[in-house]
Enzyme design. Structure first.
Site: not given
Length: 544
Positions: A381, A516, A518
């Protein structure tokens, strides 16, 4: 028939209700049941989207674009069940719903009160979208006795009466502090916490007692006697060396068996499968090597700000059979001193997301170090945006390259997004508008370029789907100049207007992503980008 388990907490905050809920969900899954987990947060924010990460930790984003509490990340990582917008509700959203109904005249001129109107709205949230699950686990944020949590406790008390004990259960998590001078665990805080809960009309069925050492049988009997629960339902919740040991630990203490017995369900030992968690813990405890990763961020004063990120890096380590050591570095250090020595000898550099100008130049410096020293770099990001600005300044000769997030600039390499497509709908935003819920949120598709490193990482997939949370985007107008300087735009939105992924083909491993990843990584299904990044760090460790 859907059964509801309500998880509350007492004595102090941060006892791990989220992990306890997630672990119980994983145990019930291991017995073959379908589960869904929910978080009821008493704070007045409509959602955590406008809260500083140092106030409340990270914001976890769902596929359908909800900004939610970080505990939903635990729920997904332990169960693999994708959370939805309906799985997190706050007092702010509840009161907003009630006030909107009052303004529309839905209450037909009646006096609007906490009971029944607010509590009814809470019950609606609890019961919504729960027809297919065997169990819905609802965690109540905060601790019993918090004034803002009272409507939630009243709502679940009412549900306990309305649905009956055959469909509801109350689990209370408390603390057993150890007093060194007395040489014993003290049960009085637990007794007072349960008494407070009972004063609200709720009798816990199971007590989970957090402690840093085994609970003596005498103390267990004492808790059961004074708290009006069966002795078998006093479950020690002991500290463990890995959070992925928690389901195994709770099973060994009998948590899932007592839950099944409460609901009159089979609870044979042979009915549960814990091989997934045993395998994960085996890899965590017996790594074949280790790597050191620098995380250069701006919210390092509260590591819960990067909870999903830290876990995803560990998942990458699990996939590569190595231990991942995380070096948390405040990006502002690079702006106060020549701090590149903090990065020397490390095997990978990750720059995570963030907002605002503070610490930005430090992140740019970290990206430059990684590019010039050929250290594996992963920008997520904001970390991708800073890597692009660094390349614009130092490779493409766009010396004034900056982001409009930092103020007016003649070279807006990164700029505010004003419109984009979400499915077949045009989303629009404007500068100066509301901050809450106005970013590009949720899952969006991304098309990967043929022959790119990222396409190889995703096993040759031509299109992927990842979760976003951002308001600014790399300016497509600079694409040709940046690619001419050596940066490749290897992932784009389907309409070709929004850069989603960049890479440096001349670098051993240099990838930036606007989304993102994750948020979708799990210990039993590590995200491919983190798996690949840690593999590159392993290779780097052999060169250092």
């Amino acid at each position: 028939m859907t059964r509801f388990i309500f998880i509350t907490g007492g004595v102090v905050s941060s006892l791990g209700k989220g992990l306890a809920s997630a672990a119980l969900g994983a145990l019930l899954q291991g017995r073959g049941y379908r589960v869904r987990l929910r978080k009821l947060d008493p704070y007045l924010n409509v959602d955590p989207g406008t809260m500083s990460p140092t106030q409340h930790g990270e914001v976890f984003v769902t596929d359908d674009g909800a900004e939610t509490d970080l505990d939903l990340g635990h729920y997904e990582r332990f169960t693999g069940v994708h959370a939805r917008q309906s799985d997190n509700v706050t007092s702010g959203r509840v009161y907003l719903t009630v006030i909107e109904r009052e303004r529309r005249g839905d209450y037909l001129g009646g006096t609007v009160q906490v009971i029944p109107h607010v509590t009814n709205a809470i019950k609606e949230f609890v019961l919504a979208d729960s027809g297919e699950e065997d169990f819905v686990l609802c965690e109540i944020g905060g601790t019993v006795g918090d004034i803002e949590g009272l409507p939630f406790f009243e709502a679940i008390r009412q549900l306990g009466n309305e649905l009956g004990p055959e469909r509801t259960m109350f689990v209370h998590l408390t603390l057993l502090p150890y007093i060194p001078t007395a040489g014993e665990l003290k049960t009085k805080p637990t007794q007072h916490s349960v008494k407070e809960l009972q004063s609200l009309g709720i009798q816990p069925n199971i007590l989970m007692c957090r402690a840093d050492r085994p609970l003596p049988e005498g103390e267990r009997r004492k808790i059961a006697l004074f708290c009006n629960v069966r002795e078998q339902n006093v479950i020690p919740a002991l500290d463990v060396d890995s959070i992925y040991q928690v389901p195994i630990s709770y099973h060994e203490e009998g948590l899932d068996r007592q839950v099944c017995r409460h609901f009159g369900l089979p609870c044979r030992e042979e009915d549960i499968d814990l091989k997934r968690w045993q395998g994960i813990c085996e890899r965590v405890r017996k790594p074949e090597g280790e790597v050191s990763i620098a995380v250069v961020g701006k919210y390092t004063s509260l590591l819960d700000s990067y909870k999903s990120l830290a876990e995803a890096l560990n998942h990458g380590g699990i996939a590569n059979h190595v231990k991942v050591n995380l070096n948390w570095i405040d990006s502002e250090i690079f702006e106060r001193e020549d701090a590149v020595h903090y990065l020397e000898g490390l095997h990978g550099i990750l720059v995570p997301g963030g907002f605002g100008e503070r610490g930005a130049e430090g992140k740019i410096a970290a990206a430059r170090f990684a590019r010039e020293k050929k250290v594996p770099y992963f920008g997520i990001c904001f970390g991708m945006q800073m890597a692009v600005i660094e390349a614009a300044r130092n490779l493409a000769g766009i010396f004034g390259a900056s982001s409009t997030e930092f103020g007016p600039t003649d070279e807006p390499v990164v700029g505010l997004m004003t419109e984009w497509m979400k499915g077949d709908q045009l989303e629009t935003r404007r500068s100066g508008g509301d901050l809450g819920g106005t970013m590009r949120l949720g899952a969006y598709p991304c098309r990967l370029a043929e022959g790119s490193r990222v396409r190889e990482i995703y096993d040759g997939a031509a299109e992927i789907n990842e979760r976003h949370r951002h308001r600014y985007e790399v300016n497509i107008a600079y694409k040709e100049r940046l690619e001419a300087a050596g940066l490749r735009f290897s992932g784009m939105s389907p309409d070709g207007l929004l850069p989603e992924m960049v890479e440096n083909p001349e670098h051993p491993w240099f990838v930036g992503v606007q989304f993102h990843p994750e948020l979708k990584s799990k210990p039993f299904a590590p995200h491919p980008l983190f798996t690949s990044f840690i593999a590159a760090a392993v290779t780097q460790s052999r060169l250092v």
